[in-house]
Design a protein around this motif. Sequence first.
Motif, PDB file in Angstrom:
ATOM      1  N   ALA B 196       0.822  -1.209   0.000  1.00 42.76           N
ATOM      2  CA  ALA B 196       0.000   0.000   0.000  1.00 42.76           C
ATOM      3  C   ALA B 196       0.857   1.260   0.000  1.00 42.76           C
ATOM      4  O   ALA B 196       0.453   2.284  -0.544  1.00 42.76           O
ATOM      5  N   SER B 197       2.057   1.164   0.567  1.00 39.39           N
ATOM      6  CA  SER B 197       2.920   2.349   0.601  1.00 39.39           C
ATOM      7  C   SER B 197       3.568   2.613  -0.752  1.00 39.39           C
ATOM      8  O   SER B 197       4.183   3.647  -0.953  1.00 39.39           O
ATOM      9  N   HIS B 212      -3.646  -5.328  -2.543  1.00 40.92           N
ATOM     10  CA  HIS B 212      -2.435  -5.333  -1.729  1.00 40.92           C
ATOM     11  C   HIS B 212      -1.999  -6.757  -1.414  1.00 40.92           C
ATOM     12  O   HIS B 212      -0.946  -6.976  -0.845  1.00 40.92           O
ATOM     13  N   GLY B 237      12.269   4.151   3.452  1.00 36.31           N
ATOM     14  CA  GLY B 237      11.202   3.845   4.405  1.00 36.31           C
ATOM     15  C   GLY B 237       9.855   3.527   3.778  1.00 36.31           C
ATOM     16  O   GLY B 237       8.839   3.609   4.447  1.00 36.31           O
ATOM     17  N   PHE B 238       9.829   3.154   2.500  1.00 34.12           N
ATOM     18  CA  PHE B 238       8.545   2.784   1.895  1.00 34.12           C
ATOM     19  C   PHE B 238       8.153   1.351   2.253  1.00 34.12           C
ATOM     20  O   PHE B 238       6.982   1.051   2.431  1.00 34.12           O
ATOM     21  N   ILE B 239       9.136   0.484   2.299  1.00 28.05           N
ATOM     22  CA  ILE B 239       8.892  -0.923   2.632  1.00 28.05           C
ATOM     23  C   ILE B 239      10.059  -1.424   3.487  1.00 28.05           C
ATOM     24  O   ILE B 239      11.126  -0.818   3.492  1.00 28.05           O
ATOM     25  N   PRO B 240       9.856  -2.533   4.199  1.00 24.80           N
ATOM     26  CA  PRO B 240      10.884  -2.971   5.147  1.00 24.80           C
ATOM     27  C   PRO B 240      12.174  -3.479   4.510  1.00 24.80           C
ATOM     28  O   PRO B 240      13.238  -2.960   4.774  1.00 24.80           O
ATOM     29  N   SER B 241      12.096  -4.523   3.685  1.00 28.56           N
ATOM     30  CA  SER B 241      13.323  -5.186   3.246  1.00 28.56           C
ATOM     31  C   SER B 241      13.039  -5.950   1.968  1.00 28.56           C
ATOM     32  O   SER B 241      11.897  -6.256   1.659  1.00 28.56           O
ATOM     33  N   ARG B 243      13.859  -8.943   1.541  1.00 27.72           N
ATOM     34  CA  ARG B 243      13.425 -10.276   1.975  1.00 27.72           C
ATOM     35  C   ARG B 243      11.901 -10.316   2.140  1.00 27.72           C
ATOM     36  O   ARG B 243      11.229 -11.224   1.654  1.00 27.72           O
ATOM     37  N   GLU B 244      11.375  -9.299   2.843  1.00 30.67           N
ATOM     38  CA  GLU B 244       9.923  -9.271   3.032  1.00 30.67           C
ATOM     39  C   GLU B 244       9.203  -9.039   1.708  1.00 30.67           C
ATOM     40  O   GLU B 244       8.167  -9.641   1.443  1.00 30.67           O
ATOM     41  N   ALA B 247       9.061 -12.208  -0.143  1.00 30.92           N
ATOM     42  CA  ALA B 247       8.123 -13.160   0.460  1.00 30.92           C
ATOM     43  C   ALA B 247       6.671 -12.781   0.181  1.00 30.92           C
ATOM     44  O   ALA B 247       5.833 -13.654  -0.017  1.00 30.92           O
ATOM     45  N   LEU B 248       6.378 -11.501   0.157  1.00 33.28           N
ATOM     46  CA  LEU B 248       4.983 -11.083   0.042  1.00 33.28           C
ATOM     47  C   LEU B 248       4.584 -10.718  -1.390  1.00 33.28           C
ATOM     48  O   LEU B 248       3.453 -10.939  -1.796  1.00 33.28           O
ATOM     49  N   TYR B 249       5.505 -10.128  -2.137  1.00 33.62           N
ATOM     50  CA  TYR B 249       5.143  -9.633  -3.471  1.00 33.62           C
ATOM     51  C   TYR B 249       6.003 -10.203  -4.584  1.00 33.62           C
ATOM     52  O   TYR B 249       5.837  -9.850  -5.738  1.00 33.62           O
TER      53      TYR B 249
END
Lengths: 424, 318
Positions: B196-197, B212, B237-241, B243-244, B247-249
Amino acid sequence: MSLSTLITGARVVDPASGSQFEGDVLIEDGVIAAIGPALSTSGAEIVEAEGAMLAPALIDLRARANEPGSAGTEMLDHTLRAAAAAGVGTLVLSPASGSGIARPEDVEVVTSRALTAPVRLLAAGLTHTASGDMAEAGLMLRAGAAYIGEGSGQIADMRFLRNLLSYVSAFDAWVSLRPEEPSLADGTIAHESSMSVRLGLPVRPALSERLGVERLAALGELTGARILLDRLTTSDGIEALKAARKRGLEMAASVPLTHLLFNEVDMGALDPAFRLDPPLRAEADRAALLAALANGLVDVIVSDHMPVAAELKANPFSDAPAGSANLEALIPALCTLDADGQLPLFAGLKALTSGPAELLGLEQGRMEEGAPADLILFDPSAPVIYGKDGLYSPSPSAFSGRRLQGRVLKTWVEGAMVYAHHAE
Amino acid sequence: MGETSYRFPHRGLTTASALNRVDLQMIADRAREHLSRNRETDKKHPSLKGLTVINLFFEASTRTLASFEIAAKRLGADVVNFSAGNASLKKGESLADTAETLAAMRPDILVVRHQSPCAAGFFQNTTGVATVNAGDGAHEHPTQALLDLFTLEEHFGDLGGRRIAIVGDILHSRVARSNVALLSLMNAEVRLCGPASLLPADADRWGASVFHDLDTGLEDCDAVMVLRLQRERMSAGFIPSSREYAALYGVNHDRLDAAKPECIVLHPGPMNRGVEITSALADDPDRSVILDQVEAGVAVRMAVLELIAGRGPQEVVL
């Protein structure tokens, strides 16, 4: 060993519906199998309640532990046993616990500790890593984090906060944020009032909390994030929440247990036990918190249990770290507030059972057939001097020595008795 | 007679939304001819003979610059490249002065890549020289969208009713903006999917539906367009990492299970293998059309250069 337990002759209370009646509760296979008058079953272990109150076990959304990572004097085992003795069936470790729960691996450490814990143990994940980057919220939630929240210190960067709230909104999880204007709050240790100013303490105005609520409301509106206002303590903050709710915003709020019983006058003698963050407020603020709980504006009470080493508290007020061990004071505090006519017991219990359960979508926290058998039996009128008979938490508490009433007699989690009070 | 003819009206291409369906058809028809000629040993088709093309790349690029250069050279144009490293672009003069100076050298076509949104349009307005937008900030990249559209149509024929997901950093993507315009024009069902960010707050008003959750977003899709994840999105600072994000997208064979069995995968390149797309998927000949996109890029750009120069088959009978 018997798989079923029959609790007889209890005053059964269901905070969610506000109902109360004399009756029995049958526990089978970890769930509440039956609720009613004069239940009977063969082969069940019988627990005679003798008129004590039987309620859903408490759900505490915010307790700091000294693990994972570096351990202090209070080990996680202490905290967990304190929780069981306090009637807490579900304990959520605050994100700043130990060295911080900032990665999915940290959540997994807590989850694996949960396997041997007497109570249900969950972790909340931090919003950001030690280096200030956004933490892996998605992976932490996937690993079982109960919510995402700030550690100590507030996020000052609005752009980061916007991105964070936007990002987490996609996972339908709560983001717990302490409403505070960092430029007004940083470095302060007391509530701004004529009393604290005379004591020469660096003071935090209630305005800081109000601005915090207002900016979070605006960000929530923009991003669609589910914001949990963490530990409201002022009447200004409550008013700002009321205004946000009026605009239809989905915001939840918690209040800390200490601020329901104490005000800045308790702090007036500068006893470091009352050094708390957020600081103790004026009596009018305390009254506003109680009213907000009674009318349902505030959803949740948190213990805000914070184990501080005794030697660190043995310092002047300004130098002692903020925090107090509050877990075991939960039931005595609620019963005392009820007995003093300050907060109906049902309202207090609701904010520690069905309130947090609804927020997190948990099955427990309800007195319903089919619900998990997380239960507490307590005597609401037993007089106690807090800490006199010993406590499971070895950490200093603002409640120490306080005359209260209400004692947890037994705690069940998933049908298993995890605590039983033994009279001296 | 009842027959009407249509003349290709554009003398530049700064935004994909300037094109109508007939324009797209003319570009595609011409590109198809170039595509097959590009596979011959003699690739020359000197329709731009005598014309000068300046490739003006203020932002680093290898593939887009090479694609435009090859396209112009195959058409027989004289090609001059200025790129980001070039000192002449860093002398501190205003962009208007740079534009007018270059225009005074009488080029026929400017191909502009610039970090500022609408910079290509600025060149065209300042100089009056036919300008092709090769990517202007997060605004548009029309030839990328044209080559994506061409690749999809070569695969599916008419895109009407086809469900196409664009996955990734939509917020900063010029590729997504141009693609949404063209795919919607072709009546495809466009889905935008990402954190979403990294999705603009009003993306649902672009005529696309917004997701999302990747599995939901990919449901019954005919094609997935995977966008490149810029490394700086994490530090900003839009998304964490990564790796994440992976995993998610990250798109892989498992995630594609939600899509149609014959779903194809596009990527504008360059890829972060293992982040937004797995190597196994990027290299899967049954799924990936990524190299087809690159090949189509040259042919499509040849068609665009010809048509905006007035040297192509400019007229079509409707």
